[in-house]
Design an enzyme around this catalytic site. Structure first.
Site, PDB file in Angstrom:
ATOM      1  CG  ASP A   1     -33.818 -45.314  26.979  1.00 33.47           C
ATOM      2  OD1 ASP A   1     -33.596 -46.397  26.407  1.00 33.47           O
ATOM      3  OD2 ASP A   1     -32.943 -44.453  27.174  1.00 33.47           O
TER       4      ASP A   1
ATOM      5  CD  GLN B   1     -26.770 -43.060  25.824  1.00 34.48           C
ATOM      6  OE1 GLN B   1     -27.561 -43.280  24.908  1.00 34.48           O
ATOM      7  NE2 GLN B   1     -26.233 -44.031  26.533  1.00 34.48           N
TER       8      GLN B   1
ATOM      9  CE  LYS C   1     -28.559 -46.342  22.771  1.00 37.23           C
ATOM     10  NZ  LYS C   1     -28.702 -45.761  24.102  1.00 37.23           N
TER      11      LYS C   1
END
Ligand code: NAP
Length: 292
Positions: free
Chosen positions: A121, A98, A54
């Protein structure tokens, strides 16, 4: 029938190239570079790989990224404090925690503490809630599910009236992908580990989304002829012929499926690259929304 291989890698590259241009144009107009902060807690090797990719993709696209790597035993309060600081930081437009988190942490509380407008996200409960409600719009859509729909639409521009079967009901893939399919007016069947007669349910699918994490469990003869298959699964299977001792396979037996399906994503090179492209897109959108 010749199967069409849906080349997620190439599709993602072209999307990333467009995002890079949009970012360069913004910066040329005097706006600040979009900024993404990632928070990685613990030492899960797969998560470390994902977060590194990422950051690399951000750098290539012109997004400033900053990573916070914290030990697995970090206290909940410390993580929430960090998120609060990032919520107030005007150089940060997107915050990504994450997943999965170490078991001792309260995932829901952590995801809720991310400012809604910086939730790139799309996992903030308000964003997920809006995704589930008719007439409501989430600020961001979860990246892997958004990538699934994007790939699907490259072969099926309209999903209306199609019967989509989703294997898996996780918070990060199966459930949001199912909600997105409903929004596209597909008729959706959600399957999970307690579903009975899975092959016969799958045989009804015009569209199959497999997200169960079971190597090649879906066999070719489970598929309806002409089905479109999006394989989200990423599974390691031993392979002594490879230098690293394993290879990656999806949840669908690819070669068998190629004889029956009309289109299918490969693993690797299908959904995986799209997840990162969608993250870049969400981060740019967050920067635009914040007007910075
Ligand atoms: P997860 O949280 O473990 O969820 C798996 C889901 O599959 C659960 O809903 C489970 O049912 C269901 N399931 C498990 N075994 C089953 C079986 N035998 N029959 C029917 N359903 C079954 O996994 P996830 O996080 O959603 O990930 C799924 C897969 O996608 C994994 O391989 C993961 O690596 C991959 N993935 C890929 C990307 C990408 O970017 N390409 C991103 C995320 C995930 P229950 O709910 O009943 O337990």
């Amino acid at each position: 029938m010749t199967v069409q291989i849906i080349d997620g890698k190439t599709i993602a590259e072209s999307l990333k190239a467009k995002i890079k241009i949009q970012i360069a144009e913004r910066v040329a107009k005097g706006f600040v570079q979009p900024g993404l902060a990632t928070i990685l807690i613990g030492e899960d090797p797969a998560s470390q790989v994902y977060v590194r990719s990422k950051h690399r993709a951000c750098e290539e696209a012109g997004i400033k990224s900053i990573g916070y790597n914290l030990p697995a035993d970090t206290a909940q309060e410390k993580i929430e404090r960090l998120i609060k600081e990032l919520n107030l930081d005007i150089s940060v437009h997107g915050i990504l925690v994450q997943l999965p988190l170490p078991k001792n942490l309260d995932e829901e509380q952590i995801l809720t503490s991310v400012a809604l407008e910086k939730d790139v996200d799309g996992f903030h409960p308000i964003n997920i809630g809006r995704l589930a409600q008719k007439g409501r719009e989430p600020l961001a859509i979860p990246c892997t599910p958004a990538g699934v729909i994007y790939l699907l639409k490259t072969v099926l521009p309209s999903l209306e009236g199609k019967h989509a079967v989703v294997l898996g009901r996780s918070n990060i893939v199966g459930m949001p992908v199912s909600l997105l399919l409903v929004r596209e007016n597909a008729t959706v069947t959600i399957c999970h580990s307690k579903t009975q007669n899975l092959p016969s349910v799958v045989r009804e699918a015009d569209i199959l989304i497999a997200a169960i994490g079971r190597p090649e469990m879906v066999r070719g003869d489970w598929l309806k002829p002409g089905a479109v298959v999006i394989d989200v699964g990423v599974n390691r299977v031993e392979d002594p012929s490879r230098e690293r001792g394993y290879r990656l396979v999806g949840d669908v037996a690819f070669e068998e499926a190629c004889d029956i399906a009309s289109a299918i994503t490969p693993v690797p090179g299908g959904v995986g690259p799209m997840t990162i492209a969608m993250l870049l897109r969400n981060t740019l959108a967050a920067a635009e929304r914040l007007g910075m």
